[in-house]
Every structure is written in structure tokens, then in C-alpha cells.
Design a protein around this motif. Structure first.
Motif, PDB file in Angstrom:
ATOM      1  N   GLY A 155       0.822  -1.201   0.000  1.00  0.00           N
ATOM      2  CA  GLY A 155       0.000   0.000   0.000  1.00  0.00           C
ATOM      3  C   GLY A 155       0.854   1.249   0.000  1.00  0.00           C
ATOM      4  O   GLY A 155       2.064   1.199  -0.234  1.00  0.00           O
ATOM      5  N   PRO A 210      -5.306  -1.800  -1.345  1.00  0.00           N
ATOM      6  CA  PRO A 210      -6.389  -2.197  -2.242  1.00  0.00           C
ATOM      7  C   PRO A 210      -7.623  -2.590  -1.434  1.00  0.00           C
ATOM      8  O   PRO A 210      -7.512  -3.217  -0.375  1.00  0.00           O
ATOM      9  N   LEU A 222      -7.362   2.083  -4.177  1.00  0.00           N
ATOM     10  CA  LEU A 222      -6.897   2.121  -2.801  1.00  0.00           C
ATOM     11  C   LEU A 222      -7.954   2.703  -1.880  1.00  0.00           C
ATOM     12  O   LEU A 222      -8.649   3.644  -2.239  1.00  0.00           O
TER      13      LEU A 222
END
Length: 165
Positions: free
Chosen positions: A114, A130, A138
């Protein structure tokens, strides 16, 4: 511990002590151990509670640039709150335009890569992962994103940003 550089005067006698303070000590502060700090962990609706989990933070500040790393490991009595999670920065961010993006890694039932995000003037940062294993959009990290967190899971975040002072 950095200090403002000395203003030298014409004709001044330079001593070893001056050079040590102005050169050696300044360089040592840039190559020394990182400074520990304990981030605050909050959420948009209900705050999480670390319980018997662990959280460590550490940073290196050179001038107004900070690089930092946070490691959050969930314990059996950790509660996850509700809403988007935020973690406190070691120093408030500068007011400059744009955001600062870093890296985040969630370790649990899956490994999720991330991003971290710091807005101008922010005192906190957020992690985004995600929304599911099948999409690349995101969403904020929270109690059920990128998976349902449990004991032994971990969140790691690293970021470099400009401080307000």
C-alpha cells in the motif's frame, strides 16, 4: 541533534573545538541512530486500542526533512476501532502544496502493498491498501481493510516528508 551553522567572521581564529562542533558533530547527527517515538493510533469514528499489541516508531530528522518508520503488531487484546485509521507523525508536515506519499505493507491473511499519505500541515498520516484482492483502487486502512485484522498481523509504514519547522 543538529544546530544552525555558525556564522564565521573574517580574521577569526579557527580552533579544533569549533571545527568539531561545526563539522564533526553535525555529520555525526546525520549518521547516528534514529530517534524512537511512539505514534498515536486513531480512527475516524471509534479509536482502536493497542491492548497487548506493540507499536514502535523511529525517525531521522535532518534539517526539515524527516524519514520515519512505524511498525504496528496486533495483539490478542487489540481492538481495531471503526473508520479510517491515522497514525501520528513525529513532527507536523510543512504547508507546501501537494501530499507526501510513502510505502505501507500489511501482513496478515495476505500480504498487501500500500501507500502512506501525508497532507499539507498534517500531524497524522494514513495508509491506503487495495479495497480487495481483485481491485487495485486504494482505500483507507481500517478494521477490515486490506483484510480483517487479527493477533499477529502487522502494519509497516515508511515515509519521507518535509516538516513545518
Amino acid at each position: 541533534m543538529t544546530t544552525d551553522p555558525r556564522t564565521w567572521n573574517a580574521g577569526e581564529m579557527v580552533t579544533a573545538a569549533m571545527l568539531n562542533q561545526e563539522i564533526r558533530d553535525q555529520l555525526n547527527s546525520m549518521f547516528g541512530a534514529w530517534t524512537p517515538y511512539t505514534p498515536a493510533w486513531t480512527a475516524a469514528t471509534t479509536n482502536p486500542a493497542l491492548g497487548n499489541g506493540t507499536m514502535i516508531g523511529r525517525y531521522l530528522k535532518i534539517g526539515r526533512t524527516v524519514q520515519f518508520h512505524v511498525e504496528l503488531t496486533m495483539g490478542s487484546t487489540t481492538t481495531y476501532g471503526s473508520g479510517a485509521w491515522s497514525l501520528s507523525l513525529p513532527f507536523a508536515a510543512a504547508a507546501g502544496a501537494g501530499t507526501r506519499v510513502g510505502l505501507a505493507h500489511a501482513v496478515g491473511t495476505i500480504r498487501a502493498a500500500g501507500h502512506t499519505l501525508v497532507a499539507p500541515l498534517a500531524a497524522n498520516f494514513q495508509c491506503f491498501f487495495p479495497a480487495s484482492g481483485s481491485v487495485s483502487n486504494l482505500s483507507n486502512a481500517g478494521a477490515t481493510n486490506p483484510f480483517t485484522w487479527a493477533a499477529g498481523n502487522g502494519l509497516r509504514a515508511t515515509l519521507t516528508y518535509e516538516t513545518a519547522a
